[in-house]
Design an enzyme around this catalytic site. Sequence first.
Site, PDB file in Angstrom:
ATOM      1  N   LEU A 186       8.103 -30.408 -48.594  1.00  0.00           N
ATOM      2  CA  LEU A 186       8.494 -31.733 -49.091  1.00  0.00           C
ATOM      3  C   LEU A 186       9.996 -31.874 -49.211  1.00  0.00           C
ATOM      4  O   LEU A 186      10.542 -32.966 -49.067  1.00  0.00           O
ATOM      5  CB  LEU A 186       7.822 -31.992 -50.439  1.00  0.00           C
ATOM      6  CG  LEU A 186       6.282 -31.951 -50.397  1.00  0.00           C
ATOM      7  CD1 LEU A 186       5.702 -32.056 -51.799  1.00  0.00           C
ATOM      8  CD2 LEU A 186       5.744 -33.067 -49.504  1.00  0.00           C
TER       9      LEU A 186
ATOM     10  N   GLU B 109       4.579 -19.964 -55.722  1.00  0.00           N
ATOM     11  CA  GLU B 109       4.126 -18.612 -56.023  1.00  0.00           C
ATOM     12  C   GLU B 109       4.066 -17.738 -54.781  1.00  0.00           C
ATOM     13  O   GLU B 109       4.165 -16.515 -54.865  1.00  0.00           O
ATOM     14  CB  GLU B 109       2.757 -18.668 -56.702  1.00  0.00           C
ATOM     15  CG  GLU B 109       2.855 -19.458 -58.001  1.00  0.00           C
ATOM     16  CD  GLU B 109       1.613 -19.427 -58.855  1.00  0.00           C
ATOM     17  OE1 GLU B 109       1.745 -19.450 -60.079  1.00  0.00           O
ATOM     18  OE2 GLU B 109       0.501 -19.383 -58.308  1.00  0.00           O
TER      19      GLU B 109
ATOM     20  N   PRO C  43      13.250 -29.124 -48.243  1.00  0.00           N
ATOM     21  CA  PRO C  43      13.609 -27.739 -47.900  1.00  0.00           C
ATOM     22  C   PRO C  43      14.562 -27.090 -48.892  1.00  0.00           C
ATOM     23  O   PRO C  43      14.579 -25.860 -49.011  1.00  0.00           O
ATOM     24  CB  PRO C  43      14.252 -27.856 -46.517  1.00  0.00           C
ATOM     25  CG  PRO C  43      14.518 -29.296 -46.296  1.00  0.00           C
ATOM     26  CD  PRO C  43      13.599 -30.075 -47.190  1.00  0.00           C
TER      27      PRO C  43
ATOM     28  N   GLY D 202       9.203 -21.289 -66.839  1.00  0.00           N
ATOM     29  CA  GLY D 202       7.953 -21.034 -67.543  1.00  0.00           C
ATOM     30  C   GLY D 202       7.197 -19.864 -66.937  1.00  0.00           C
ATOM     31  O   GLY D 202       6.794 -18.947 -67.621  1.00  0.00           O
ATOM     32  N   PHE D 203       7.014 -19.914 -65.624  1.00  0.00           N
ATOM     33  CA  PHE D 203       6.336 -18.840 -64.876  1.00  0.00           C
ATOM     34  C   PHE D 203       4.935 -18.562 -65.404  1.00  0.00           C
ATOM     35  O   PHE D 203       4.409 -17.465 -65.246  1.00  0.00           O
ATOM     36  CB  PHE D 203       7.171 -17.554 -64.888  1.00  0.00           C
ATOM     37  CG  PHE D 203       8.596 -17.748 -64.438  1.00  0.00           C
ATOM     38  CD1 PHE D 203       8.868 -18.328 -63.204  1.00  0.00           C
ATOM     39  CD2 PHE D 203       9.658 -17.375 -65.234  1.00  0.00           C
ATOM     40  CE1 PHE D 203      10.171 -18.525 -62.781  1.00  0.00           C
ATOM     41  CE2 PHE D 203      10.965 -17.572 -64.823  1.00  0.00           C
ATOM     42  CZ  PHE D 203      11.225 -18.144 -63.601  1.00  0.00           C
TER      43      PHE D 203
ATOM     44  N   GLN E 254      12.618 -22.242 -54.703  1.00  0.00           N
ATOM     45  CA  GLN E 254      11.407 -21.627 -55.240  1.00  0.00           C
ATOM     46  C   GLN E 254      11.163 -20.265 -54.618  1.00  0.00           C
ATOM     47  O   GLN E 254      10.822 -19.304 -55.297  1.00  0.00           O
ATOM     48  CB  GLN E 254      10.188 -22.526 -54.957  1.00  0.00           C
ATOM     49  CG  GLN E 254      10.109 -23.691 -55.896  1.00  0.00           C
ATOM     50  CD  GLN E 254       9.955 -23.210 -57.318  1.00  0.00           C
ATOM     51  OE1 GLN E 254       8.952 -22.625 -57.683  1.00  0.00           O
ATOM     52  NE2 GLN E 254      10.971 -23.407 -58.123  1.00  0.00           N
TER      53      GLN E 254
END
Lengths: 742, 316
Positions: free
Chosen positions: A617, A692, A619, A242-243, A625
């Site tokens: 939470l 982000e 790695p 989505g970004f 991400q």
Amino acid sequence: MQFDKPATTNPIDQLKVVGQPIHRIDGELKTTGRAMYAYEWHDANLPYVYGYPVGAAIAKGRITAMDVSAAKRAPGVLAVVTTLDVGRREKGKFNTVNLFGGDEIQHYHQAIAVVVAETFEQARAAAGLVKVEYAEERGAFDLREAMAGAAKPDDSQEPDTAVGNFEAAFKAAAVTLEQSYETPDQSHAMMEPHASLAAWNGEELTVWTSSQMIDWWRSDLATTLGVDKEKIHLMSPFIGGGFGGKLFLRSDAVLAAFGAKAASRPVKVALPRPFIMNNTTHRPATIQRIRIGAGRDGRITAIAHESWSGDQPGGQLETAASQTRLLYAGADRMTAMRLATLHLPEGNAMRAPGEAPGLMALEIAMDEMAEKLGMDPIEFRIVNDTQVDPEKPERPFSHRDLVGCLKLGADRFGWSGRERPGARREGNWMIGMGVAAAFRNNLVLPSGARVRLDSQGVVTVETDMTDIGTGSYTIIAQTAAEMMGIGMNKVAVHLGDSRFPVSAGSGGQFGANSSTSGVYAACVKLREAVAAKLGFNSADVVFENGEVRSGNRSVPLAEAAGADGLVGEDKIEWGDLTKTHQQSTFGAHFVEVGVDIATGESRIRRMLAVCAAGRILNPITARSQVIGAMTMGAGGALSEELAVDTRRGFFVNHDLAGYEVAVHADIPHQDVIFMDETDPMSSPMKAKGVGELGLCGVSAAIANAIYNASGVRVRHYPITLDKLIGGLPQLADMSDAYRSRA
Amino acid sequence: MRAFTYERASSVEAAANAASSNRQSKFIAGGTNLLDLMKLEIETPTHLIDVNGLGLDTIEPTAEGGLRIGALVRNTDLAAHETVRRDYGLLSRALVAGASGQLRNVATTAGNLLQRTRCPYFYDTNQPCNKRQPGSGCSAIGGFSRQHAVVGVSDACIATHPSDMAIAMRALDAVVETVKPDGSHHAIPIADFHRLPGETPHIETVLEQGELITAVVLPPPVGGRQIYRKVRDRASYAFAIVSVGAVIQLDGTGRVAVGGVAHKPWRVEGADAELSRGARSAASALFADARPTEQNRFKIDLVERTLGAVIAEARG
Ligand SMILES: Cc1cc2nc3c(=O)[nH]c(=O)nc-3n(C[C@H](O)[C@H](O)[C@H](O)COP(=O)(O)OP(=O)(O)OC[C@H]3O[C@@H](n4cnc5c(N)ncnc54)[C@H](O)[C@@H]3O)c2cc1C
Ligand code: SF4
């Protein structure tokens, strides 16, 4: 649960499940094609048909006539719904421009009709038969031209900030830098196109879609359609990226709903790829001006960051100057942001809105300033680190380890091997290294969840949280497993359904921390329910190995649940800790590039990100991400640009052949290191966002590496070869480079 | 995409015949370009004639010592062919620089030569484009023209031919063999095959309606160092901004064809003659009549620099 005091020790700190490198629990569904994305939704009881959109052929004006007779007569066509048919609609709260309805054209490829037919091919062919007449109007499409008339937005967008007297301090500074930078319009270009399947049952509407924010979409769809929100059931269990492009209701859902009503059949609509870039939102281009003044010791005394961006009337700033309020010290400072009216498609949030383009500029400026001072750019950043909000020194950062990231990264990357600009060669390659700081605020939103314990000892989590490829399913399961003292195989997670408690959703890197905190809160409730049912004192119960224990009594969870099971539901809400403390995430990006001495092609050789973002939470999913964001930053630095036709007012390169995102060959080697830290101010999870952060600063690190390699400073992204070759060594000097390659 | 009928041709002659009797028909080979254009209604044939089953997919030596490449030979197979790799390295290198593995597995020799421009305005049916709709105007002139042609352009069109393979074919002096609907066989030197845009940018080659490409013939090998250098914004899966295909002999003489700069593979006799004098002289000859836009002027310098690198590498 109200989170208004720093977290103390809680069950998450056991880290038996949370923090462990657990592969995503939905991975097998995805790799075997069983995860159903919106357009693939298939149900024998849903005899759906296909809708194909028609977009405006002009950028601004009115529709004077539409002729759909040929389309309606075309084979297989069941219905044609035009923007004139549905008339002007009330606009969703989160939309700047109208998605559909009325005769006004606000931007190119605005949706103006949907053609519904038995097959996709029939709908597409008939869509080509819709005839439209327009009264075209002039619009503003050129940011540079519109800049002069740019306005100061209302104070809620914080356009102006100032502390001390910047102008005086800048004038007095021993060393100064003043430069302009430009970032282009960028497209989210996510893999999965926007797609929806809508089915009416009387007044009730069910929509399978691809949405980052279930509740926002549901509200705005209700507003746009003019129906009661409670009558809409929205589902988005799997999302192919989505970004930010799927934060707000989009035309596919609206067209599917109108099409389904008109055809009296469930209707599927996917936005065709060449339609997406002008129909949906994008990250707006910016023009930025940065001024920095420092003493010879490298201490910043004055810093100013101004930014101009454009949007449709009623739109918002791209807040590119905002991080400069917090990132570096300096007593006298100011930021200013102005918004020009442009009639290009709607500008809106894209991954790390504000910081991504802001750091693209600021972190080149820091590199330039370090050079002027004769300082190593890492040292320059360390000297100007601040542990307090520079505008309000009484307000500390909750936890800030930018310096640790820079130092560790420098060591791991071999920063000491960096040479002066243009000095390092390998055959035809000019090699250079660059660094930049990463910075992104830690946002939090309220987030609810429901957890059920059944007689098999299985815990089922329900929340309308979304997993946009980030790993939400997995970290939520980890949270529930840790809280309830059970294995991952005893947890089921159901997401993305408007029947579930409203969550934070996915965006602004607030999703992971907020949604797991919501699940934490619900699990606390469930633990209390279990203890209460067993008559245990909830303060000293232990949940472990599928059992609940108090003193020397221990009961299997399955038994505690009983035939009816137990439920815990709650919502995390946030107190004042974000006001008393500045909560942000930090990192350092290191990049090595090669620039071809003849062609000016820049190719990345290796990348490293060191991130300080609270408790990690998981790695594996966190690393994914960050490397994904680094890849996006590579595209942003080197090739991504929506080319504006300033006469006709649209993005010309509106497909994935023309809009070049990075491909595998562009990304040879990436490393990510997470600092081992927790932030008790941020949440009971002591985590912050990373989704982000990985994008913030990385493009500037690439730009700085290109400068170090070639000696050519480019301040206008993307850094394509045409901007470099003018400054590269002359032809006659190249032959040796090529000979030595052979 | 409009509805269309479809047939599998049974012979070369039948294919050419079928195509000449229906002016709205097109041949389909790999379909990797044609189908995309049909989906966007840039091309709207009402009938497709599939030429895949005609046995035109072999690579054979010619009596003259060259190579006859069937029109339907896939790009992957051509690039990997032993003789091609040994004697026509330029062609092999140009092919693998193009598209992606999946596309090359399907794309054919003839289809590659006939692929259409990637001008973004050509791809958007809302925009004026003389190539798509003769007489409607050219949106690229005065618009976004960074990737457009700098030489051989006209006031009607500044599009480029996007093929990598064709650059190698041009440098190697390939000959295109065709069969016309009347059954006659023709051999068209590649230099004459593609046209400049002039007033009729929609007419891109000298082929007549119904004329079927059966093969592309390479003359006997010319030896030399054979280098294909494709310059692009990202490392793979992108069309060339410019490309240089060169054959350079030990004595420094040679030949050069350039991609991404014109409506056809760009080769100028005078530039070949200047090659031994270096990139600057050769580039001056290549671009003597250049008419770049503000946005693509850099291509001239870029070709000169790239050619310089190619010459240096060949001598190295
Ligand atoms: C995403 C993408 C990236 C690409 N990147 C590159 C690249 O980097 N470099 C590059 O060079 N190319 C690139 N291409 C283009 C690719 O090389 C062409 O699409 C391919 O070569 C066309 O061959 P085909 O057999 O599929 O042709 P088709 O699509 O079947 O046909 C193309 C045209 O040729 C005609 N035709 C086919 N065979 C004959 C025949 N025997 N006689 C007469 N007419 C015939 C058809 O009627 C049609 O008009 C790319 C394509 C795509 C989709
Ligand atoms: S350059 Fe040629 S293809 Fe492009 S818009 Fe102009 S006429 Fe059309």
